[in-house]
Motif scaffolding. Structure first.
Motif, mmCIF file in Angstrom:
data_model
loop_
_atom_site.group_PDB
_atom_site.id
_atom_site.type_symbol
_atom_site.label_atom_id
_atom_site.label_comp_id
_atom_site.label_asym_id
_atom_site.label_seq_id
_atom_site.Cartn_x
_atom_site.Cartn_y
_atom_site.Cartn_z
ATOM 1 N N LYS A 1 0.867 -1.174 0.000
ATOM 2 C CA LYS A 1 0.000 0.000 0.000
ATOM 3 C C LYS A 1 0.903 1.223 0.000
ATOM 4 O O LYS A 1 1.684 1.430 0.921
ATOM 5 N N LYS A 2 0.805 1.991 -1.061
ATOM 6 C CA LYS A 2 1.653 3.168 -1.229
ATOM 7 C C LYS A 2 0.750 4.357 -1.520
ATOM 8 O O LYS A 2 -0.035 4.324 -2.467
ATOM 9 N N LEU A 3 0.832 5.382 -0.675
ATOM 10 C CA LEU A 3 0.001 6.579 -0.826
ATOM 11 C C LEU A 3 -1.479 6.219 -0.940
ATOM 12 O O LEU A 3 -2.191 6.693 -1.820
ATOM 13 N N ASN A 4 -1.940 5.335 -0.042
ATOM 14 C CA ASN A 4 -3.329 4.875 0.027
ATOM 15 C C ASN A 4 -3.808 4.150 -1.226
ATOM 16 O O ASN A 4 -5.002 4.074 -1.486
ATOM 17 N N THR A 5 -2.873 3.641 -2.016
ATOM 18 C CA THR A 5 -3.214 2.878 -3.211
ATOM 19 C C THR A 5 -2.607 1.489 -3.094
ATOM 20 O O THR A 5 -1.425 1.347 -2.774
ATOM 21 N N TRP A 6 -3.431 0.463 -3.343
ATOM 22 C CA TRP A 6 -2.942 -0.911 -3.317
ATOM 23 C C TRP A 6 -2.259 -1.224 -4.636
ATOM 24 O O TRP A 6 -2.797 -0.943 -5.705
#
Length: 175
Positions: A42-47
């Motif tokens: 999960k990076k910057l609220n993106t899976w």
């Protein structure tokens, strides 16, 4: 995207100049982390789905991975400090009396005399036995924030009821 995410490790840093990454596995046998696929981060609220091209041990006997389409150190460094996540459905079913740490975190801890000690917030592996980190209830008489209780089944841990999220312990609240 995982429905019930579980952290199995972490990507610590870039390794070399060709896009390899150092990882730290939280599985009992470090290389077992590769038995659980697919991986997510999960990076910057993106899976993001992680597609592994390759993994191996480096010359320090540490695990390193090569992620598909990561070709240089700068691109690899963008993944540093990301958790390696899988869906809990991938984990094997355990025998009675065995527990995943994820299932113990959040459980209420009380003595065999029903004194409420607090809630499990973490577990620590010490080598000899695991230790529960319990956030003490505010009314705890010693006014401490955390209790460290050895996870020794039978001697200290008397019952674990995952249905009610209660762990019964034989523990002196004043200790």
């Amino acid at each position: 995207m995982p429905v019930n995410p579980v952290v199995l490790g972490t990507i610590s840093s870039a390794y070399g100049i060709s896009g390899w990454l150092n990882i730290i596995s939280f599985t009992q046998n470090a290389a077992s982390i590769f038995e659980y696929q697919p991986w997510f981060i999960k990076k910057l609220n993106t899976w993001l789905d992680v597609i592994l091209d390759e993994w191996k041990y480096n010359y320090h006997n540490k695990l390193i991975i090569k992620i598909n389409s990561i070709e240089n150190r700068e691109a690899a460094q963008l993944f540093a400090n990301c958790n390696i996540i899988v869906d809990a459905s991938q984990l094997p079913t355990l025998s009675d009396g065995d527990y995943y740490w994820k299932d113990l975190i959040g459980c209420q801890v009380e003595t065999i005399n029903s004194y409420q000690l607090g809630k499990v917030i973490d577990l620590i592996e010490t080598g000899s036995n695991d230790v529960m980190v319990v956030q003490a209830n505010q009314q705890h008489s010693t006014k401490i924030n955390e209790l460290l209780i050895p996870f020794i089944y039978g001697q200290v841990i008397k019952n674990v009821d995952l249905a009610t999220h209660i762990i019964k312990v034989d523990w002196d609240p004043e200790f």
